[in-house]
Design a protein around this motif. Structure first.
Motif, short mmCIF file in Angstrom:
data_model
loop_
_atom_site.label_atom_id
_atom_site.label_comp_id
_atom_site.label_asym_id
_atom_site.label_seq_id
_atom_site.Cartn_x
_atom_site.Cartn_y
_atom_site.Cartn_z
N THR A 67 0.84 -1.21 0.00
CA THR A 67 0.00 0.00 0.00
C THR A 67 0.87 1.25 0.00
OG1 THR A 67 -1.81 -1.11 1.15
CG2 THR A 67 -1.75 1.28 1.29
N GLY A 68 1.87 1.27 0.88
CA GLY A 68 2.77 2.42 0.94
C GLY A 68 3.53 2.63 -0.34
N ALA A 69 4.01 1.54 -0.96
CA ALA A 69 4.78 1.66 -2.20
C ALA A 69 3.92 2.23 -3.32
CB ALA A 69 5.33 0.29 -2.60
N LEU A 70 2.66 1.82 -3.38
CA LEU A 70 1.78 2.33 -4.44
C LEU A 70 1.46 3.81 -4.21
CD1 LEU A 70 -0.55 -0.77 -4.78
CD2 LEU A 70 1.09 0.05 -6.48
N VAL A 110 -5.96 2.78 -8.16
CA VAL A 110 -6.95 1.78 -8.55
C VAL A 110 -6.22 0.53 -9.03
CG1 VAL A 110 -8.69 3.49 -9.18
CG2 VAL A 110 -7.17 2.58 -10.94
N LEU A 111 -6.86 -0.61 -8.86
CA LEU A 111 -6.34 -1.86 -9.40
C LEU A 111 -7.09 -2.14 -10.69
CD1 LEU A 111 -5.58 -5.12 -7.42
CD2 LEU A 111 -6.51 -5.18 -9.73
N LEU A 112 -6.40 -2.06 -11.83
CA LEU A 112 -7.02 -2.26 -13.13
C LEU A 112 -7.10 -3.75 -13.43
CD1 LEU A 112 -8.19 -1.20 -15.79
CD2 LEU A 112 -5.85 -1.00 -16.65
N SER A 113 -8.31 -4.26 -13.52
CA SER A 113 -8.56 -5.69 -13.70
C SER A 113 -9.18 -5.94 -15.07
CB SER A 113 -9.51 -6.20 -12.61
OG SER A 113 -10.01 -7.48 -12.92
N MET A 144 -7.36 -6.25 0.49
CA MET A 144 -6.25 -6.14 1.43
C MET A 144 -5.60 -4.77 1.37
SD MET A 144 -5.90 -8.98 3.13
CE MET A 144 -4.25 -8.71 3.76
N LEU A 145 -5.49 -4.20 0.17
CA LEU A 145 -4.81 -2.92 0.00
C LEU A 145 -5.72 -1.74 0.30
CD1 LEU A 145 -2.82 -3.64 -3.30
CD2 LEU A 145 -2.03 -3.86 -0.94
N GLY A 146 -7.02 -1.94 0.16
CA GLY A 146 -7.95 -0.85 0.38
C GLY A 146 -8.17 0.04 -0.82
N PHE A 147 -7.79 -0.43 -2.01
CA PHE A 147 -7.96 0.36 -3.22
C PHE A 147 -9.09 -0.24 -4.06
CE2 PHE A 147 -3.17 0.89 -2.69
CZ PHE A 147 -3.32 2.09 -2.00
N PRO A 148 -9.82 0.59 -4.81
CA PRO A 148 -10.93 0.05 -5.60
C PRO A 148 -10.47 -0.80 -6.77
CG PRO A 148 -10.64 2.39 -6.04
CD PRO A 148 -9.72 2.05 -4.90
N LEU A 149 -11.25 -1.82 -7.06
CA LEU A 149 -11.03 -2.66 -8.23
C LEU A 149 -11.76 -2.02 -9.40
CD1 LEU A 149 -9.72 -5.52 -8.79
CD2 LEU A 149 -12.03 -6.43 -8.62
N PRO A 184 -9.76 12.14 -10.29
CA PRO A 184 -8.45 11.85 -10.86
C PRO A 184 -7.83 10.58 -10.29
CG PRO A 184 -8.31 13.65 -9.29
CD PRO A 184 -9.77 13.37 -9.47
N VAL A 185 -7.11 9.86 -11.13
CA VAL A 185 -6.38 8.66 -10.73
C VAL A 185 -4.89 8.93 -10.89
CG1 VAL A 185 -5.92 6.23 -11.28
CG2 VAL A 185 -8.27 7.11 -11.34
N ASP A 186 -4.12 8.59 -9.88
CA ASP A 186 -2.69 8.88 -9.89
C ASP A 186 -1.83 7.64 -10.13
OD1 ASP A 186 -2.97 11.76 -8.99
OD2 ASP A 186 -3.92 10.71 -7.31
N VAL A 187 -2.30 6.49 -9.66
CA VAL A 187 -1.53 5.25 -9.79
C VAL A 187 -2.47 4.14 -10.24
CG1 VAL A 187 -0.06 3.56 -8.64
CG2 VAL A 187 0.05 5.97 -7.96
N ILE A 188 -2.03 3.38 -11.24
CA ILE A 188 -2.80 2.22 -11.72
C ILE A 188 -1.98 0.96 -11.43
CG2 ILE A 188 -3.76 1.04 -13.73
CD1 ILE A 188 -4.26 3.78 -14.98
N LEU A 189 -2.48 0.12 -10.55
CA LEU A 189 -1.90 -1.19 -10.33
C LEU A 189 -2.46 -2.10 -11.41
CD1 LEU A 189 -0.32 -3.34 -8.81
CD2 LEU A 189 -2.21 -3.49 -7.17
#
Length: 833
Positions: A217-220, A234-237, A254-259, A282-287
């Protein structure tokens, strides 16, 4: 461990010695007996005996089903359950620390390789790496050239498959950097084993897994572009059809980010935005869990429906960070393994701490000659995992197959590698015949933190499907192993307080949900209510038929027939000629292929919940599993429907209670509840239209009305009010008052409209909320109408409810148009040098 203890026999030792032909080592047994770090496990196994082990095995199967853990999807769309061996695999602490140091060096090296290949390409210029091995690999994407993350590490996440060879040394089998999968499965496997062997887990001083996910979570959050005060991740699925859909949903939880899926996102004004109701956030990071070639139709495959058009261009301008970068797949390359030692010297000035099996890249004529001359003794790997080309094992092929493979290698030598096989170590597995040693592979997971990498303690173990299998392949079926390492090995996990402060910064920003999610949640609400309402109706109809079907010509028999006809009209499941009432109602309840039936609705409920797993309570999956077991039982001729429907209602009420008590009252809850309210109102109106008999005072009408009140969970209220003189004396007179007009009755149409209006206000739609509230006037008209006019008034109310549902869909569920692109062009220069 004393010499005497080490020489004692145990089930684990006996299992290993029962297969003396194995050349590899065993993870728990050496020449003297049980290894010191496995003594506690061996003692537990000894105490359990074969009966206890088999019970643990069965319990792990049940736990997996209750958690809804699945992997892959069959052609029919039915997911395969995750397979977990109940015995954990303990590793020696010093051994794990050595492996962790080697993994950290390897991750650092791969990060440096990735940065070099998409910038200066000194490795190619100096011929440390052959250009063809890189540029010919489909994972090398020229569109990603020059794109970097805002932090120092380009490779934020990494996964590496390792195995122990015959000398007991860890060897790297492959790297997984494209979109590393499996960390969620590792945590899920730990949860299962910790319950099945609760005593052993509780008394073992283990490194816990949750800290790794805090570090992730911290790294993202840290990967967000510079200047972002409150990053959104966000986690892009690719969606619920993905074979690792469970892993993605569980990881998001687990991470607390939306799918998020591609339809939930849009690129506009140089940024990526999340479609949240009528707003864009706005989205800043896409997992990224979408394959690179499908991730952006403007840059890669133009027919991709799971990619976000413009995402790469946005990353190119530094407005969003993609983790891992779309070009990271070039590292999933066996040809790179063949050259990793000189690469490590060139970039780090040191030799790798972790070696791989001897590997030869066929793009080099000398190495190709070696591979072709030893084809029957080598593992033959395509350098790319795309295209459906599988790993081939030379010793498993006949002469014709080897000749055909040799021709393919000759045609495209750069696309193939040969690798020396590893005599993998073994680990014990519980089988019906007792313990068996199976080949073992460990997948490790790392995340960039600070100046290095943090690793998931133990990772995810996998063992071969059979005792004679030399390889561990997901295609052949594997079992998961929970890998335990001592708590003392847990070194560089990021302090929880730092992560907690960052999460508290993000948490207050609540958001509306994307249209796809809103539609799914409302559909979940509708199918849950449909299953419950239909189950209640079937239960009442069956009870009535059981009492009166043997008394033809009586008011009871006429009432039973009227209710059966109402079931057919409401569910639209036609009753077959000469079909008995019990057979028909059983089909309405239990046939999974009958739309409108209970089982069909329950399966749709579960399938829709899989689409938004990150929003569902973890407790609902055991309820869904119990519900499916109840409805999936094949009834015998002597089975009664009443206890089955009682069990079904118990599960559905448990689900409703879990969701009501676990969901925050935000837009997610509002759409879920709105679906339930609209469906309940529609079902009640339909039940009154189809079941009510007009003749006042008629015995049949009274019996039907009584049945309708029971199906509407209002019979007790009617009886209490009738006895106290505060309500009508007959059921026929109470029906419309209780089920239509009474706002205090949680089953009435008026109550549903009031709750629906509140739900719509919660999502910020006052206009439709006012329209829902306005329908209460029509409810009053239906309740007050003369019996002869009631059917017309109810039909008008049904149409009004349908119209309201359509307007909700038009305002809140609008999906983006299907996207297709033409020829791709790139805006950045690209060169080898």
């Amino acid at each position: 461990m004393s010499a005497t203890a080490s020489e004692l026999s145990s089930p684990i030792v006996d299992a290993y010695r029962a297969h003396p032909s194995r050349a590899g080592v065993d993870e728990l047994v050496d020449a003297n007996g049980i290894r010191p770090h496995a003594e506690a496990l061996a003692a537990t196994v000894e105490g359990m005996g074969i009966g206890g082990l088999l019970a643990a095995r069965a319990e792990s199967v049940n736990q997996v089903a209750d958690e809804g853990i699945s992997y892959g999807a069959a052609a029919s769309g039915v997911r395969q359950p995750w397979l977990v061996d109940p015995l954990p695999l303990p590793l020696d602490g010093a051994d794990w620390l050595r492996l962790e140091r080697g993994l950290a060096q390897r991750a650092t090296l791969l990060d440096a390789v990735l940065a070099d290949l998409y910038s200066d390409r000194t490795l190619l210029r100096r011929r440390v790496l052959p250009a063809a091995a890189v540029l010919g690999h489909p994972g090398f994407t020229r569109m990603a050239d020059g794109i970097g993350t805002s932090n120092r590490r380009q490779l934020v996440l990494t996964a590496t498959d390792v195995g122990r060879d015959a000398t007991g040394v860890w060897r790297v089998i492959s790297d997984r950097t494209q979109a590393p999968a499996g960390a969620g499965y590792a945590m899920a496997t730990r949860r299962i084993v910790s319950r099945v062997l609760a005593g052993l887990h509780r008394t073992s001083d283990l490194a816990r897994l949750r800290g790794f996910f805090h570090a992730m979570t911290g790294a993202l959050l840290d990967a967000a572009p510079g200047g972002t005060e409150i990053p959104r991740v966000v986690l892009l699925s690719p969606g619920s059809a993905s074979e690792t859909a469970f892993d993605q949903g569980f990881l998001a939880t687990m991470l607390g980010f939306p799918l998020a899926e591609a339809d939930d996102l849009v690129v506009s004004k140089g940024r990526v935005w999340l479609r949240a109701g009528g707003e864009l956030e706005p989205v800043d990071v896409i997992l990224r869990r979408v394959e690179a070639m499908l991730s952006d139709p403007l840059e890669f495959r133009g027919n991709s429906e799971v990619g976000l058009p413009g995402m790469v261009e946005t990353a190119r301008h530094g407005a969003v960070t993609i983790v891992n970068p779309v070009g990271a797949g070039v590292l999933d390359n066996p040809a790179l393994i063949a050259h990793l030692r000189p690469v490590a010297q060139a970039l780090l000035g040191e030799d790798p701490l972790l070696d791989s099996p001897d590997t030869w890249w066929c793009g080099d004529p000398v190495q190709a000659s070696h591979v072709l001359a030893n084809l029957e003794n080598l593992v033959i790997k395509p350098v790319a995992r795309t295209g459906g080309t599988a790993v081939r094992y030379g010793w498993l092929m006949d002469a014709a197959e080897r000749a055909e493979l040799a021709d393919r290698i000759g045609d495209e030598p750069w696309a193939w590698c040969g690798q020396e096989p590893i005599e993998l170590s073994t680990a014990p597995v519980v089988t019906p015949a007792g313990l068996e040693p199976r080949r073992f592979v460990l997948r490790t997971f790392g995340v960039a933190t600070g100046d290095g990498y943090t690793f998931l303690p133990g990772g995810l173990g996998r063992v071969a499907a059979g005792v004679d299998e030399r390889t561990v392949s997901s295609a052949a079926g594997t079992l998961a192993k929970d890998v335990w390492v001592p708590a003392a090995t847990q070194e560089r996990i990021e302090p929880a307080e730092r992560v907690r402060r960052r999460l508290l910064t993000v948490a207050p920003r609540e958001t509306a949900v994307p249209p796809r999610v809103a539609h799914t949640l409302m559909t979940i609400g509708r199918f849950a209510e449909r299953a419950e309402s239909t189950a209640r109706l079937v239960k009442v109809a069956d009870d009535l038929n059981e009492d009166y079907s043997s008394r033809p010509g009586t008011p009871g028999a006429e009432a039973a027939a009227a209710l059966l006809a109402a079931v057919a009209r409401i569910t639209r499941i036609e009753r077959w000629y000469a079909e008995t009432p019990l057979a028909y109602l059983s089909r309405v309840a239990l046939d999974p292929l009958a739309p409108g039936g209970v089982h069909h609705s329950a399966r749709r409920l579960t399938a829709e919940a899989q689409e938004v797993r990150d929003l569902m309570s973890v407790d609902v999956w055991s309820v869904f599993n119990r519900l499916e077991r109840t409805l999936g039982r094949r009834p015998s001729a002597d089975d009664q429907l009443q206890p089955v429907m009682a069990d079904v209602l118990e599960s559905l009420l448990a689900y409703a209670g879990i969701m009501a008590q676990s969901m925050v009252r935000d837009s997610s809850w509002a759409f879920l509840d709105a679906g339930c309210r609209l469906e309940r109102a529609r079902h009640t109106v339909s039940l009154l239209r189809q079941a009510m008999v007009d003749q006042a005072g008629d015995p049949t009408a009274e019996l039907v009305s009584d049945a309708v009140l029971r199906a509407g969970e209002s019979i007790i209220t009617h009886r209490r009010r009738a006895a106290s003189g505060t309500g009508p004396a007959t059921a026929a007179d109470s029906v419309r008052q209780l089920l239509v007009h009474d706002p205090a009755n949680p089953r009435s149409v008026a109550h549903q409209l009031g709750a629906l209006a509140a739900d719509l206000r919660l999502v910020g739609d006052d206009r439709l909320a006012d329209q829902a509230a306005a329908l209460l006037a029509e409810v009053d008209e239906a309740a007050d109408a003369a019996p002869v006019d009631a059917p017309q008034q109810l039909q008008h109310l049904a149409r009004a409810l349908d119209g309201l549902g359509e307007r909700i869909a038009a305002r809140h569920f609008v999906r983006q148009a299907t996207r297709r692109t033409a020829e791709t062009s790139w805006s950045t220069p690209w060169q080898v040098g």
